[in-house]
Design an enzyme around this catalytic site. Structure first.
Site, PDB file in Angstrom:
ATOM      1  N   HIS A 223       0.814  -1.214   0.000  1.00 15.25           N
ATOM      2  CA  HIS A 223       0.000   0.000   0.000  1.00 15.25           C
ATOM      3  C   HIS A 223       0.849   1.266   0.000  1.00 15.25           C
ATOM      4  CE1 HIS A 223      -3.479   2.435   1.834  1.00 15.25           C
ATOM      5  NE2 HIS A 223      -3.965   1.904   0.737  1.00 15.25           N
ATOM      6  N   LYS A 225       3.253   4.441  -1.077  1.00 10.93           N
ATOM      7  CA  LYS A 225       3.232   5.402  -2.184  1.00 10.93           C
ATOM      8  C   LYS A 225       4.447   6.313  -2.034  1.00 10.93           C
ATOM      9  CE  LYS A 225      -1.629   5.087  -1.374  1.00 10.93           C
ATOM     10  NZ  LYS A 225      -1.823   3.952  -0.478  1.00 10.93           N
ATOM     11  N   ASP A 230      17.153  10.264  -8.047  1.00 12.61           N
ATOM     12  CA  ASP A 230      18.596  10.526  -7.970  1.00 12.61           C
ATOM     13  C   ASP A 230      19.137  10.502  -6.545  1.00 12.61           C
ATOM     14  OD1 ASP A 230      18.705  10.753 -10.693  1.00 12.61           O
ATOM     15  OD2 ASP A 230      18.609  12.946 -10.717  1.00 12.61           O
ATOM     16  N   HIS A 399      -9.275  11.284   1.905  1.00 12.51           N
ATOM     17  CA  HIS A 399      -8.376  10.132   1.810  1.00 12.51           C
ATOM     18  C   HIS A 399      -7.067  10.388   2.544  1.00 12.51           C
ATOM     19  CE1 HIS A 399      -5.954   7.004  -0.467  1.00 12.51           C
ATOM     20  NE2 HIS A 399      -7.064   6.345  -0.224  1.00 12.51           N
ATOM     21  N   LYS A 401      -4.244  10.712   5.326  1.00 10.32           N
ATOM     22  CA  LYS A 401      -3.877   9.904   6.500  1.00 10.32           C
ATOM     23  C   LYS A 401      -2.834  10.699   7.292  1.00 10.32           C
ATOM     24  CE  LYS A 401      -4.064   6.757   2.752  1.00 10.32           C
ATOM     25  NZ  LYS A 401      -5.384   6.330   2.790  1.00 10.32           N
ATOM     26  N   ASP A 406       0.143  17.835  19.502  1.00 10.41           N
ATOM     27  CA  ASP A 406       0.639  19.045  20.153  1.00 10.41           C
ATOM     28  C   ASP A 406       1.190  20.036  19.121  1.00 10.41           C
ATOM     29  OD1 ASP A 406      -0.163  17.961  22.546  1.00 10.41           O
ATOM     30  OD2 ASP A 406       1.829  17.258  23.129  1.00 10.41           O
TER      31      ASP A 406
END
Length: 481
Positions: A223, A225, A230, A399, A401, A406
């Site tokens: 999952h 991404k 370089d 979507h 996450k 704090d």
């Protein structure tokens, strides 16, 4: 009419098959109990096996098996990768942070050998348009190599823009390597990835689902991404490659997500993660040297990449989140498309709220999965009872996450707050130690809050019994969704 002999034969066959079937069911239940898993998860599987006997066995074969503690890479190759990525040279002893944050960083090191690095320049994207324009510009400037890894790479307009950009660099001699998840990109035509390979791009599916190993692979998805260019630039977050991350797609008016661009020593951690996954697929060990220098900018961030997956001994991302929330003194803001917390995470959030810490959780009112929306809703009242503020986002599909703790700690990554992300998926989350990044994510949360409705406990409690029943039934399966 059946003769006595025929009747006896059929009756004997019936009882033989029934006994064999019951022995199979009881044997699987015995295996589940012997593995000493999370009791909630064990109970969920036992419930499935008893309520859906025939289907339950099939579901267990495909989705219930464990590969915990399976080695992703040999110790020898691990040492080689750490050396080539210069991770052995990283000083990960932050003396400028409070003791509880240093302890949190030590936890990350213990769980997955995660290096903490300072001097990273970061840019946070809250929309797909700006993120992909920046990514395509960086790809166009690559001179040595491009490593790209996504759960979903669609063969739509954005997917073909990416294909064109990667093909141009490959034609100029740049090494281009792509990992895509086979299930995540299952709807993509074979022609698309064939065009990648014909252009000189090394593109491979992670855990390709094919017979005979079909049943041993379908449940464990990559999952992550991320992208590395370089050894100087890295990307990590929640956005896949698909038009809906820009336009919202046909089902939503917009798609809210979060991604981050990194320049600095933390790029070595991203490259190490990619190289481990590349090796796990049976590909040659990557030995491209990472040479990055810490930024001297006063806004440079401290970063620690936490990776986890079904092969991990511990639920790494979940444990870091638990530690961060337990350390909170003022606020905890969470954005997640699906909210199916483990028992420990739910209790930690409740404890924080009962201790008068400002705990807020934002989820989409309607997600891209109806069954996960039902499961999410089943947890809301328990949160409200403890004083956790729940917000239903009405601005499209949320979507993102993200985690904000704090004034200093925050996190961006691919892991949702659900059992699948914590236990079954290969995930990556970047923990950020920066007041500027924390303020950025906090502002975005409050902006999204203006497009959300705060859940009223009284109104929520008085919803229809039919609605509550649907949610309760789906919740039984939440540990295996």
């Amino acid at each position: 009419m059946l003769s006595y002999y025929e009747y006896f034969h059929l009756s004997w066959l019936y009882w033989t098959l029934l006994v064999a079937y019951m022995i199979t069911i009881l044997s699987i239940i015995g295996v589940i109990l012997s593995e000493n898993r999370n009791p909630l998860k064990s109970l969920a599987w036992i419930t499935v096996l008893l309520l859906l006997p025939a289907g339950g066995i099939i579901l267990y074969i495909f989705f219930g098996r464990s590969i915990k503690n399976k080695r992703m890479i040999s110790r020898r190759n691990k040492r080689k990768l750490r050396k080539s990525s210069q991770m052995e040279l990283i000083d990960d002893s932050p003396e400028n942070l409070p003791a509880e944050l240093r302890q949190q960083i030590e936890l990350g090191k213990s769980l997955c050998d995660a290096a903490y690095t300072e001097g990273n320049d970061i840019k946070i994207f809250h929309d797909g348009t700006s993120k992909f324009e920046a990514l395509l510009r960086d790809i166009a400037s690559a001179t040595r190599y491009i490593y790209l890894q996504y759960y979903i790479i669609e063969d739509d307009h954005l997917g073909y823009r990416l294909l064109e950009a990667l093909s141009k660099r490959a034609a100029e001699g740049v090494k281009v390597r792509v990992i895509y998840d086979h299930i995540g990109s299952l709807g993509v035509k074979r022609k698309f990835f064939r065009q990648m390979r014909e252009a000189g791009i090394e593109a491979h599916p992670f855990f390709k689902v094919a017979f005979p190993p079909f049943a041993t692979r379908i449940n464990w998805r990559n999952h992550r991404k991320i992208c590395i260019i370089d050894g100087q630039i890295g990307y990590i977050g929640g956005m896949n490659v698909a038009d809906r991350y820009i336009s919202g797609g046909s089902a939503f008016k917009s798609w809210r997500d979060c991604h981050m661009r990194v320049c600095g020593p933390a790029v070595a951690s991203l490259q190490y993660s990619f190289a481990v996954d590349w090796s796990f697929m049976g590909q040659p060990l990557l030995d491209d040297i990472v040479e990055t220098k810490p930024s001297t900018s006063p806004d440079a961030a401290g970063l620690q990449l936490i990776t986890s997956g079904p092969t991990s001994e511990w639920s790494n991302v979940a444990m870091l989140m638990l530690k961060a929330i337990a350390n909170a003194k003022k606020r905890v803001y969470i954005q997640t498309p699906y909210f199916l917390p483990t028992e420990s995470l739910l209790r930690t959030l409740q404890a924080a709220a009962l201790a008068r810490i400002d705990v807020r959780v934002m989820v989409p009112r309607r997600s891209d999965s109806l069954i996960l929306t039902y499961a999410t809703n089943s947890y809301i009242f328990e949160c409200l009872r403890a004083g956790i503020k729940i917000y239903l986002f009405d601005g499209g599909m949320l979507h993102s996450k993200t985690l904000v703790i704090d004034d200093t700690v925050s996190a961006i990554g691919s892991a949702n707050i659900d059992f699948r992300s914590f236990e079954h998926n290969f995930e990556s989350t970047m923990f950020i130690y920066s007041t500027k990044a924390n303020a950025n994510l906090r502002r975005q949360f409050l902006d999204d809050q203006s497009h959300s409705e705060r859940v009223n406990p009284t109104i929520w409690r008085n919803r229809s019994k039919v609605q509550k029943a649907k949610e309760s039934i789906v919740r039984l399966l939440s540990p295996i969704l």
